[in-house]
Scaffold this active site. Structure first.
Site, PDB file in Angstrom:
ATOM      1  N   ASP A  12       0.828  -1.201   0.000  1.00  0.00           N
ATOM      2  CA  ASP A  12       0.000   0.000   0.000  1.00  0.00           C
ATOM      3  C   ASP A  12       0.869   1.260   0.000  1.00  0.00           C
ATOM      4  O   ASP A  12       1.960   1.271   0.577  1.00  0.00           O
ATOM      5  CB  ASP A  12      -0.905  -0.005   1.233  1.00  0.00           C
ATOM      6  CG  ASP A  12      -2.028   1.002   1.131  1.00  0.00           C
ATOM      7  OD1 ASP A  12      -2.324   1.470   0.008  1.00  0.00           O
ATOM      8  OD2 ASP A  12      -2.606   1.360   2.170  1.00  0.00           O
ATOM      9  N   HIS A  29       2.964   3.448  -8.837  1.00  0.00           N
ATOM     10  CA  HIS A  29       2.805   2.026  -9.162  1.00  0.00           C
ATOM     11  C   HIS A  29       4.047   1.500  -9.884  1.00  0.00           C
ATOM     12  O   HIS A  29       4.488   0.373  -9.649  1.00  0.00           O
ATOM     13  CB  HIS A  29       1.565   1.826 -10.031  1.00  0.00           C
ATOM     14  CG  HIS A  29       0.276   2.154  -9.347  1.00  0.00           C
ATOM     15  ND1 HIS A  29      -0.104   1.572  -8.156  1.00  0.00           N
ATOM     16  CD2 HIS A  29      -0.728   3.003  -9.679  1.00  0.00           C
ATOM     17  CE1 HIS A  29      -1.281   2.048  -7.784  1.00  0.00           C
ATOM     18  NE2 HIS A  29      -1.681   2.911  -8.699  1.00  0.00           N
ATOM     19  N   LEU A 123      11.151 -20.452  -3.833  1.00  0.00           N
ATOM     20  CA  LEU A 123      10.062 -19.615  -3.336  1.00  0.00           C
ATOM     21  C   LEU A 123       8.835 -19.697  -4.228  1.00  0.00           C
ATOM     22  O   LEU A 123       8.942 -19.655  -5.461  1.00  0.00           O
ATOM     23  CB  LEU A 123      10.542 -18.158  -3.277  1.00  0.00           C
ATOM     24  CG  LEU A 123       9.497 -17.103  -2.910  1.00  0.00           C
ATOM     25  CD1 LEU A 123       9.178 -17.161  -1.418  1.00  0.00           C
ATOM     26  CD2 LEU A 123       9.983 -15.703  -3.289  1.00  0.00           C
TER      27      LEU A 123
END
Length: 225
Positions: A12, A29, A123
């Protein structure tokens, strides 16, 4: 010391980061997307099994169309440009959420990256795309009802988008807000929570390391004594 198998992050603050600097929201962004690579590589090297990132929620469709279009283009660029990073670090790519609502070209890129990384065993990098925790639970229950499977905690676990990843151990939210905003509601029921005022484009692996080290000192009782 607490094990950390599943880390989830609500990324955020991109828009506020841009606004503070006099940029358009899309610049935030763009810079935020760069942080994803650093965090993913760090988690891969640390041996964390799953990193789940909240990239685009079911509620984000209410944003201005120009911003949505930019985010979709940015996602396509990310999926293409991060192939080398994913291969070099043995990362397996996944998505959660209903991606059928995304553009056809994005669905093609997602499928291609999943296939490319299918045999990797490092991962699990999980992007939440058109994802909402409530929507996921509803879809899981519908799936079970349609298949005639009895609804139980175990069967719901198996029907969720995150099946195989396990519950969230630590959920981090950047940007100063202190809520989980419909992210991994079922999986985070006993997660440890960490909130930081750092806006996502400014978030670093140094801060992540500090949060993880603090998490390891917590007493996780899971309802017991």
């Amino acid at each position: 010391m607490n094990a950390l198998n599943h880390l989830a992050i609500i990324m955020d603050g991109n828009g506020r980061w841009a606004k503070k600097r006099g940029f358009l929201r899309i610049k935030g962004h763009e810079n935020g997307a760069k942080v994803v690579e650093n965090v993913a590589i760090y988690c891969a090297k640390l041996g964390i099994k799953t990193l789940s990132l909240y990239a685009f929620s079911t509620e984000n469709w209410t944003r201005p169309q120009a911003e949505i279009d930019f985010l979709m283009d940015l996602l396509k660029k990310f999926l293409r440009q991060k192939r080398d990073m994913i291969c070099k670090n043995n990362i397996k790519f996944h998505t959660i959420g209903d991606i059928s609502a995304l553009r056809a070209d994005l669905q093609t890129e997602i499928k291609a990256l999943k296939e490319l990384s299918a045999d990797f065993n490092g991962l699990n990098l999980v992007l939440g795309l058109n994802y909402g925790g409530r929507d996921e639970i509803v879809r899981a229950c519908k799936k079970l009802c349609d298949s005639g499977v009895k609804i139980s905690e175990n069967s719901i676990n198996g029907a969720l988008d995150t099946s195989g990843f396990g519950d969230v151990d630590l959920l981090i939210r950047t940007g100063g807000e202190q809520r989980i905003s419909n992210f991994l509601l079922w999986q985070a029921s006993y997660a440890e929570l960490a909130f930081t005022s750092t806006l996502w484009p400014d978030f670093s692996v140094i801060e992540l390391e500090k949060i993880i080290n603090e998490y390891k000192t917590r007493n996780r009782r899971f309802g017991g004594l």
